[in-house]
Design a protein around this motif. Structure first.
Motif, PDB file in Angstrom:
ATOM      1  N   ARG A 149      -1.146   5.220 -14.617  1.00  0.00           N
ATOM      2  CA  ARG A 149      -0.383   4.674 -13.491  1.00  0.00           C
ATOM      3  C   ARG A 149      -1.073   4.982 -12.165  1.00  0.00           C
ATOM      4  NH1 ARG A 149       5.586   6.511 -11.551  1.00  0.00           N
ATOM      5  NH2 ARG A 149       6.285   4.536 -10.656  1.00  0.00           N
ATOM      6  N   CYS A 192      -5.622  -4.145  -1.785  1.00  0.00           N
ATOM      7  CA  CYS A 192      -5.152  -3.853  -0.428  1.00  0.00           C
ATOM      8  C   CYS A 192      -6.275  -3.648   0.580  1.00  0.00           C
ATOM      9  CB  CYS A 192      -4.256  -2.617  -0.449  1.00  0.00           C
ATOM     10  SG  CYS A 192      -2.791  -2.798  -1.486  1.00  0.00           S
ATOM     11  N   ARG A 203     -10.135   4.179  -2.167  1.00  0.00           N
ATOM     12  CA  ARG A 203      -9.833   2.918  -1.487  1.00  0.00           C
ATOM     13  C   ARG A 203     -11.038   2.376  -0.729  1.00  0.00           C
ATOM     14  NH1 ARG A 203      -4.621   1.842   2.523  1.00  0.00           N
ATOM     15  NH2 ARG A 203      -5.026  -0.387   2.808  1.00  0.00           N
ATOM     16  N   SER A 213       8.136   5.797   0.324  1.00  0.00           N
ATOM     17  CA  SER A 213       7.262   4.688   0.727  1.00  0.00           C
ATOM     18  C   SER A 213       8.018   3.721   1.638  1.00  0.00           C
ATOM     19  CB  SER A 213       6.737   3.957  -0.507  1.00  0.00           C
ATOM     20  OG  SER A 213       7.790   3.352  -1.244  1.00  0.00           O
ATOM     21  N   LEU A 231       1.786   2.088  -3.516  1.00  0.00           N
ATOM     22  CA  LEU A 231       0.647   2.563  -4.298  1.00  0.00           C
ATOM     23  C   LEU A 231       0.227   3.967  -3.877  1.00  0.00           C
ATOM     24  CD1 LEU A 231      -1.485  -0.729  -4.434  1.00  0.00           C
ATOM     25  CD2 LEU A 231       0.108   0.173  -6.141  1.00  0.00           C
ATOM     26  N   VAL A 244       2.592   6.466  -5.405  1.00  0.00           N
ATOM     27  CA  VAL A 244       2.293   6.697  -6.815  1.00  0.00           C
ATOM     28  C   VAL A 244       1.064   7.594  -6.959  1.00  0.00           C
ATOM     29  CG1 VAL A 244       1.548   5.592  -8.967  1.00  0.00           C
ATOM     30  CG2 VAL A 244       3.359   4.551  -7.590  1.00  0.00           C
ATOM     31  N   ALA A 245       0.036   7.339  -6.156  1.00  0.00           N
ATOM     32  CA  ALA A 245      -1.230   8.059  -6.307  1.00  0.00           C
ATOM     33  C   ALA A 245      -1.119   9.528  -5.924  1.00  0.00           C
ATOM     34  CB  ALA A 245      -2.313   7.378  -5.473  1.00  0.00           C
ATOM     35  N   PRO A 249       0.806  -1.229   0.000  1.00  0.00           N
ATOM     36  CA  PRO A 249       0.000   0.000   0.000  1.00  0.00           C
ATOM     37  C   PRO A 249       0.835   1.272   0.000  1.00  0.00           C
ATOM     38  CG  PRO A 249      -0.941  -1.556   1.543  1.00  0.00           C
ATOM     39  CD  PRO A 249       0.370  -2.121   1.092  1.00  0.00           C
ATOM     40  N   GLY A 296      -5.722  -0.633  -7.295  1.00  0.00           N
ATOM     41  CA  GLY A 296      -5.021  -1.631  -6.484  1.00  0.00           C
ATOM     42  C   GLY A 296      -5.257  -1.439  -5.002  1.00  0.00           C
ATOM     43  N   LEU A 297      -5.269  -0.184  -4.555  1.00  0.00           N
ATOM     44  CA  LEU A 297      -5.531   0.088  -3.138  1.00  0.00           C
ATOM     45  C   LEU A 297      -6.918  -0.403  -2.728  1.00  0.00           C
ATOM     46  CD1 LEU A 297      -4.015   3.676  -2.752  1.00  0.00           C
ATOM     47  CD2 LEU A 297      -3.319   1.628  -1.493  1.00  0.00           C
ATOM     48  N   ALA A 352      -2.963   2.526  -9.447  1.00  0.00           N
ATOM     49  CA  ALA A 352      -2.627   2.503  -8.027  1.00  0.00           C
ATOM     50  C   ALA A 352      -3.878   2.616  -7.167  1.00  0.00           C
ATOM     51  CB  ALA A 352      -1.656   3.635  -7.699  1.00  0.00           C
TER      52      ALA A 352
END
Length: 318
Positions: free
Chosen positions: A207, A219, A39, A92, A22, A25-26, A19, A214-215, A211
């Motif tokens: 990208r 995650c 999220r 991160s 990600l 990146v976000a 996380p 994905g979160l 992210a």
């Protein structure tokens, strides 16, 4: 553990180690409120349809709504926005390692909260070693970006300790899936307004969108489902060991994907925090798995031993 248990363990070690990558990146294109909304909203959309079929569980959620609101605020609403803001200035890798101090914080707060477990000399040594690890990481971070970003992450570590205490003492009767769905749904509602007010003027890059997805999907929604399965397969005592692996995954992901530097302070800090966490949470014997009930919280929270004594366990950082 069984082969299935090892597979679940490996999956959770990775899922709750990424996380930080990600989020890093976000934050390049979107605000913290947008990140938290994405999220939690995605997590709610996945979990709510399943939770709504559990009518007895929903009744328990309604009956315990006050501690659930408190838990959601301390576990999600506050920490997730603090992490997003901190990672605008922190790497991160450093964020994941600072969060790894949660087990050390848990031992200290458990004593202030009237915990019954005795703090042995080994645990005192673990507290000292773990605190040293946090210092090794925090001092260079403060010198580069200031006090507040580091403080935000350490506040998250405290929140990730207090929230499981609330769950262990007040929410033991609430099934985990309805409770998780209620918490992420509440957090999503809280951040609708702030997210709209800080909505990006242009479409984020692919990208960043990846992210955010994905979160939410990996995650949050998938992670909780797999974690509950891990608890059922391996028991609460073994499942919390992923906390020792998550920071290493965070550091590796930051170095390989984002090119974040691997300095001697990161290596030394990680080694000290890991050793301190192991010592600070050590017990004279592993609790009998038969006495460990599945946690009602979003992560490992606590269990009651044969004599009803509360043992506060660590929550995996994420």
């Amino acid at each position: 553990m069984s082969r299935r248990g090892w597979l679940l363990f490996a999956a959770m070690s990775v899922i709750w180690g990424i996380p930080y990558l990600l989020i890093k990146v976000a934050v390049q294109d979107v605000s913290g409120p947008v990140i938290v909304l994405a999220r939690t909203a995605v997590g709610a959309l996945v979990l709510l349809p399943v939770a709504l079929r559990d009518r007895p569980g929903l009744a328990q959620v309604r009956r315990h709504w006050k501690p659930i609101v408190a838990f959601a605020c301390i576990e999600i609403v506050g920490p997730w926005i603090l992490l997003s803001d901190a990672e605008r200035r922190l790497s991160s890798s450093l964020t994941g390692l600072l969060i790894a101090a949660t087990p050390v914080v848990a031992v200290v707060l458990s004593r202030f909260a009237g915990g019954a477990e005795r703090v042995t000399p080994a645990r005192w040594l673990g507290l000292a070693v773990g605190t040293g690890g946090v210092t090794v990481l925090a001092v260079p971070g403060i010198s580069h970006v200031g006090v507040w970003p580091v403080a935000e992450v350490l506040i998250c570590a405290v929140c990730y300790t207090v929230a499981p205490m609330i769950a262990a003492r007040k929410l033991g009767d609430v099934p985990p899936l309805p409770m998780t769905a209620a918490c992420v749904s509440l957090a999503a509602l809280v951040y609708v307004g702030p997210a709209i007010a800080t909505w990006p003027h242009a479409m984020p890059s692919g990208r960043v969108l990846g992210a955010l997805a994905g979160l939410g999907l990996v995650c949050t929604a998938t992670a909780f489902v797999l974690f509950f399965a891990l608890i059922r397969e391996a028991g609460s005592a073994r499942s919390v060991v992923i906390t020792y692996v998550n920071p290493a995954v965070a550091v590796a992901a930051g170095a390989v994907i984002l090119g974040e530097p691997l300095t001697w302070t990161i290596g030394a800090g990680f080694a000290l925090i890991l050793a301190g966490s192991v010592l600070a949470t050590s017990t004279s014997r592993l609790p009998d798995e038969a006495t460990l009930a599945p946690t009602p919280a979003l992560a490992p929270t606590g269990c009651r031993g044969p004599r009803g004594r509360l043992t506060v366990l660590r929550r995996p950082a994420r």
